[in-house]
Design an enzyme around this catalytic site. Structure first.
Site, short mmCIF file in Angstrom:
data_model
loop_
_atom_site.label_atom_id
_atom_site.label_comp_id
_atom_site.label_asym_id
_atom_site.label_seq_id
_atom_site.Cartn_x
_atom_site.Cartn_y
_atom_site.Cartn_z
N GLU A 37 -26.96 -2.64 -19.44
CA GLU A 37 -25.68 -2.38 -18.71
C GLU A 37 -25.61 -1.01 -17.94
O GLU A 37 -26.55 -0.15 -18.46
CB GLU A 37 -24.49 -2.23 -19.54
CG GLU A 37 -23.23 -2.03 -18.99
CD GLU A 37 -21.92 -1.95 -19.92
OE1 GLU A 37 -22.18 -2.29 -21.00
OE2 GLU A 37 -20.78 -2.01 -19.20
N ASN A 45 -24.73 -5.06 -26.95
CA ASN A 45 -25.28 -6.12 -26.79
C ASN A 45 -25.19 -7.16 -27.77
O ASN A 45 -25.00 -6.98 -29.15
CB ASN A 45 -26.94 -5.92 -26.86
CG ASN A 45 -27.34 -4.70 -26.10
OD1 ASN A 45 -27.14 -4.55 -25.04
ND2 ASN A 45 -27.62 -3.68 -26.97
N GLU A 68 -18.09 -0.62 -30.62
CA GLU A 68 -18.92 -1.47 -30.27
C GLU A 68 -18.64 -2.80 -30.83
O GLU A 68 -18.86 -3.92 -30.24
CB GLU A 68 -20.57 -1.00 -30.51
CG GLU A 68 -20.76 0.17 -29.89
CD GLU A 68 -20.48 0.26 -28.51
OE1 GLU A 68 -20.47 -0.65 -27.44
OE2 GLU A 68 -20.43 1.61 -27.93
N HIS A 85 -16.00 -4.58 -28.94
CA HIS A 85 -16.48 -5.37 -27.80
C HIS A 85 -17.02 -6.81 -27.73
O HIS A 85 -16.84 -7.61 -26.95
CB HIS A 85 -17.67 -4.60 -27.11
CG HIS A 85 -17.57 -3.36 -26.09
ND1 HIS A 85 -16.41 -3.62 -25.17
CD2 HIS A 85 -17.95 -2.18 -26.09
CE1 HIS A 85 -16.64 -2.56 -24.44
NE2 HIS A 85 -17.09 -1.83 -24.85
N GLU A 135 -13.74 -1.85 -21.08
CA GLU A 135 -13.65 -0.41 -21.62
C GLU A 135 -12.23 0.13 -22.10
O GLU A 135 -12.34 0.64 -22.97
CB GLU A 135 -14.47 0.55 -20.76
CG GLU A 135 -15.76 -0.03 -20.48
CD GLU A 135 -16.76 -0.08 -21.93
OE1 GLU A 135 -16.16 0.51 -22.74
OE2 GLU A 135 -17.84 -0.73 -22.01
N1 B3K Z 1 -20.73 -0.56 -22.54
C1 B3K Z 1 -21.60 0.58 -22.90
C2 B3K Z 1 -21.79 1.63 -21.90
C3 B3K Z 1 -22.82 1.28 -20.78
C4 B3K Z 1 -22.91 2.52 -19.80
C5 B3K Z 1 -24.18 1.99 -18.76
N2 B3K Z 1 -24.18 3.35 -18.20
C6 B3K Z 1 -21.03 1.46 -24.11
C7 B3K Z 1 -19.65 1.11 -24.48
O1 B3K Z 1 -18.90 1.38 -23.73
O2 B3K Z 1 -19.31 0.79 -25.54
ZN ZN Z 2 -17.38 0.55 -24.48
#
Ligand code: B3K
Ligand code: ZN
Length: 869
Positions: A121, A265, A298, A301, A320
């Site tokens: 990402e 991920n 995480e 997510h 986010e």
């Molecule tokens: N989604 C990732 C952040 C990625 C940043 C890329 N430069 C972590 C998070 O917000 O959970």
């Molecule tokens: Zn995040």
């Protein structure tokens, strides 16, 4: 600048011409010649499209086949591979060669401490293979990883492990399959040797999930808290959001070289080791809470981000903002809601408001982006979460959860937009959110100006509210927003006056929707004290002409802890501002005793949560104070803040000492109660350090500390107060921990924030410390980040030496790790807020950066925007 990078606009979104339904990846891992074979099933979506245009960055193309045959009709352009005249559906085989060992940008496939790992990402997958590297292309991934078995016994990827085997030459392979179609940014791969902490979680429906946390060899005794946090998060998401985990295994890998906190991920989170590793000897209470929050974030997510992902990167706040809201709620349900709210509010009012006022100002759903990595901002994350929180406040928990349910029913398995989310909330609740949607498109910080008039004869109170959002760098015209304003009224005896209109009780949350509005309340039996914007119910600046005694009253009597803290902050702000003006007028600093007394009252109140008292005593940072001024006078602010600390310490020394003794701790527990007591005791120490016996207190505290929280409290007090024990204690710490970069980060941070006159020289000297390296983002952020952000008086030194130092670092990082460089440059973007001499110095270094012929997009975007102003 050799080539002008091009911007992308949200309005230009077009659905992809092709999609990829399935991809089989094979990685033959090698430090300098990793071979990646990607076999993708491609389908045409737009009948008129003849050419397949793939994204690719820094790749060596080895082979390109279509349906098994070599395909020659292609060309490579900057960042693109154009494959011409492709059929409507076909199998595309692409082989690329990578050099993970020399990937210092830590994006794509790279090596961290001997282990292979990935970060995709936002647009890192294109550094692995040519692909439709955009979040609205969702494919099922099957990944085979091959590597030497002795050196890399663990080969991991997303989903479930399907098969494994040994090869003749000492290598082995493992194959993974992820049944959930996902965008490429959620792809992950890890290959290495680790210690593994294993556990299981039984989901609500009775499925068993294997939990595995991979840490560097020797760190197993630091992984327990992460595992506990993970299980708490899984349980909490079932209970509060009705969401269950969906794979048989959940893996977390901790690596030392990582550009941000962690990455969600699918099934294989990769974490900065800072947010995994903790035990009493190495981690502070703040670290423990940070781990709980990031592990939760995480994990959450998995639904808000992975199951429902973003259609395009402009929609980033969809996942986010919402996931930050969820992790904040998780921390609040498990710990202290008010302390969590206070720290969220501090971030929004401090650095987020500063971002709004900077050349990088953008709405939570940006309109224009050059480098996507530049938009993982406080605005998208923290203000994004505030926007979700406002919807939660307006709808209430039950309707909000109905909205969540509808959102998942409609959008599970898809790439969606912020508007899809609001639509679901609107339909589930029946509340019109048309005007509320402006929060997604309008940038900047609204100012709410409130005044009140009380009529004793009619017992009516009129509350007059105006809202105004000043123009921002990205947007001139602003419209009135829908602002939920939470208020309460108190009588002098501390009791609450119920809000009533025509004899009917009305909600504490007023809907402010117009530029100017008046609210009338009746049956107000005496002139009330108003508690306004309770819980920081909207991310706005509040202006109300409070008298000192009203703020002191609220600090003592408000029944809501956040409101008490907030009143204390307003009281401080009023007198800090007044004193900065006095210093500028060559008048002596004057901290009124009534202000000290108000704080003393909280320090001594025995029915108040110690964690809250600690927050109340915690003075705003100089950087936060800087944000209150049109023109920042760093030296005056520095003097005033030092004087406040000193005056509070002098006038309350006995009370501080008594509370310090009261909370002496014999054993060490990681409970919220114990953390709160440590926080209060250590807050007292930070003041006591400035008293006559300061050195004695601090030295003894250090010697007696049996956990890192107390150790760091002592070091930090010695550093701030520049005590004689600072040198020996800092040296002792470094001798003890120099083998451990993560622990040394705390020490580097103190070096960065060192208030000494020669701080810059010392920071430069510490760059040769054996534990320091410019290759590791954590070290950079600790030492150099702290110097630039937490040491304004030294960073903004008049001679410009601080700026030139930062520039030199940026020149190096521009080559090696532009993402980290781009985070570090932020304090230079605020040049408009400094006097003309400093402005000129800052402008000079920015111009020198702009003149470089290899300036990375990340820096280019910020430098250009600032110089344009
Ligand atoms: N989604 C990732 C952040 C990625 C940043 C890329 N430069 C972590 C998070 O917000 O959970
Ligand atoms: Zn995040």
């Amino acid at each position: 600048m050799s080539q002008q990078p091009t911007a992308k606009y949200r309005d230009d979104y077009r659905a992809p011409d092709f999609t990829i339904t399935d991809i089989n990846l094979e990685f033959d891992l090698d430090p300098n010649k990793t071979l990646v074979t990607a076999v993708s099933q491609i389908k045409r979506l737009n009948e008129r499209a003849t050419d397949l245009v793939l994204d690719g960055d820094d790749l060596t193309l080895v082979r390109l086949d279509i349906n098994g045959d070599t395909w020659t009709a292609y060309s490579e352009e900057a960042g693109k591979l154009i494959i011409r005249d492709v059929p409507a559906a076909f199998t595309l085989t692409i082989q690329t060669q990578l050099d993970p060992e020399n990937n210092s940008a830590l994006e794509g496939l790279y090596i961290s401490g001997g282990a292979y790992c990935t970060q995709c990402e936002a647009e890192g997958f294109r550094r692995i293979t040519y692909y439709l590297d955009r979040p609205d292309v969702l494919a099922r991934f099957t990944t085979k990883v091959i590597a030497n078995k002795a050196t890399y016994p663990y080969l991991l990827s997303n989903g479930n492990k399907m098969a494994a085997g040994d090869l003749d030459d000492g290598r082995h392979w493992v194959e993974w399959h992820d049944p959930h179609a996902k965008p490429s940014y959620l792809f992950a791969l890890v290959g290495g040797d680790f210690d593994v902490l294993r556990d299981t979680f039984e989901t609500r429906s009775g499925r068993n999930v294997a939990l595995e946390i991979f840490v560097d060899k020797g760190n197993l005794d630091r992984a327990d808290h992460a595992m506990v946090s993970l299980k708490n998060a899984m349980k909490w998401d079932e209970e509060r959001f009705d969401l269950e985990y969906d794979l048989d295994i959940y893996m977390i890998v901790a690596v030392d070289f990582f550009n941000m906190g962690a990455m969600e991920n699918k099934g294989l989170n990769i974490f900065n080791s800072k947010y995994v590793l903790a035990n009493a000897e190495t981690a502070t209470d703040t670290d423990y809470l940070g781990i709980e929050a990031v592990i939760g974030h995480e994990y959450f997510h998995n639904w808000t981000g992975n199951r429902v992902t973003c259609r395009d990167w402009f929609q980033l706040s969809l996942k986010e903002g919402l996931t930050v809201f969820r992790d904040q709620e998780f921390s609040s349900d498990l710990g202290s809601r008010s302390v969590n709210r206070i720290s969220n509010a501090r971030i929004v009012r401090g650095p987020q408001f500063a971002e709004d006022a900077s050349p990088m100002s953008h709405p939570i759903r940006p309109e224009k982006v050059i480098e996507m990595n530049n938009f993982y901002t406080l605005t998208v994350y923290e203000k994004g979460s505030e926007v979700i929180r406002m919807m939660h406040t307006i709808l209430g928990e039950s309707a909000f959860q109905k909205g969540m349910k509808l959102y998942f029913e409609r959008h599970d398995g898809t790439a969606s937009t912020c508007d899809d989310f609001v639509q679901a909330m609107e339909e589930a609740s029946g509340i019109d959110l048309t005007q509320f949607r402006l929060w997604y498109s309008q940038s900047g910080t609204p100012v709410l100006t409130v005044s009140s008039t009380y009529d004793a004869a009619t017992k009516q109170l009129a509350l007059h509210v105006t809202q105004h959002t000043p123009a921002t760098a990205d947007q001139q015209e602003k419209q009135p927003l829908y602002i939920p304003l939470d208020i309460e009224m108190y009588r002098q005896d501390g009791s609450v006056i119920e809000l009533q209109r025509h004899g009917e009780s009305v909600s504490n949350v007023l809907a402010v929707t117009q530029a100017e509005q008046t609210y009338l309340f009746d049956h107000v039996d005496e002139q009330p004290v108003l508690s306004l914007l309770r819980e920081f119910s909207a991310p706005v600046k509040l202006e109300y002409d409070y008298q000192d005694d009203e703020l002191a009253f609220l600090l003592q009597h408000a029944r809501n802890d956040f409101a008490r803290w907030d009143a204390g902050q307003s009281l401080l702000a009023k007198h800090i501002k007044a004193n900065v003006a006095r210093v500028q007028d060559d008048q002596p600093i004057d901290v009124p005793l009534s202000v000290v007394d108000a704080f003393r009252g909280v320090l001594l109140s025995d029915n108040t949560d110690p964690a809250l008292i600690a927050e109340v005593l915690n003075l705003p940072s100089e950087t936060e104070v800087a944000g209150w001024f049109e023109t920042v006078d760093v030296d005056a602010i520095h003097q005033v803040m030092a004087a406040f600390k000193q005056q509070f310490a002098d006038h309350m020394v006995d009370e501080l000492a008594a509370v310090y003794r009261q909370y002496a701790q014999t054993d060490y527990q990681i409970t919220h109660k114990a953390m709160g007591e440590r926080a209060l005791r250590n807050a007292c120490l930070s003041y006591l350090a400035h008293t006559e016996n300061g050195n004695g207190y601090v030295e003894q505290h250090y010697q007696e500390a049996h956990n890192m929280t107390d150790t760091m409290a002592a070091l930090s007090a010695a550093n701030s107060a520049q005590l004689p024990c600072r040198e020996p204690l800092m040296k002792g710490f470094s001798d003890q921990w120099q083998h451990d970069g993560l622990v040394m980060d705390k020490w580097f941070m103190l070096q960065g924030a060192n208030p000494a006159d020669n701080a810059l020289e010392q920071v430069k000297a510490q760059m040769s410390h054996p534990a320091f390296t410019l290759k590791n983002p954590n070290r950079i952020r600790s030492l150099i980040g702290a110097f630039c952000n937490r040491n304004p008086a030294r960073f903004h030194a008049k001679d410009g030496a601080g700026y030139r130092f930062l520039k030199e670092i940026l020149v190096t990082l521009n080559q090696s790790n532009p993402q980290v460089a781009s985070r570090l440059i932020d304090p230079l973007l605020k040049l408009a807020y400094y006097d003309s001499a400093r402005q000129q110095q800052m402008r000079n270094v920015l111009q020198e950066l702009a003149d470089m012929d290899n300036l990375a997009n990340d820096l280019y975007e910020k430098v250009e925007k600032t110089l344009e102003q």
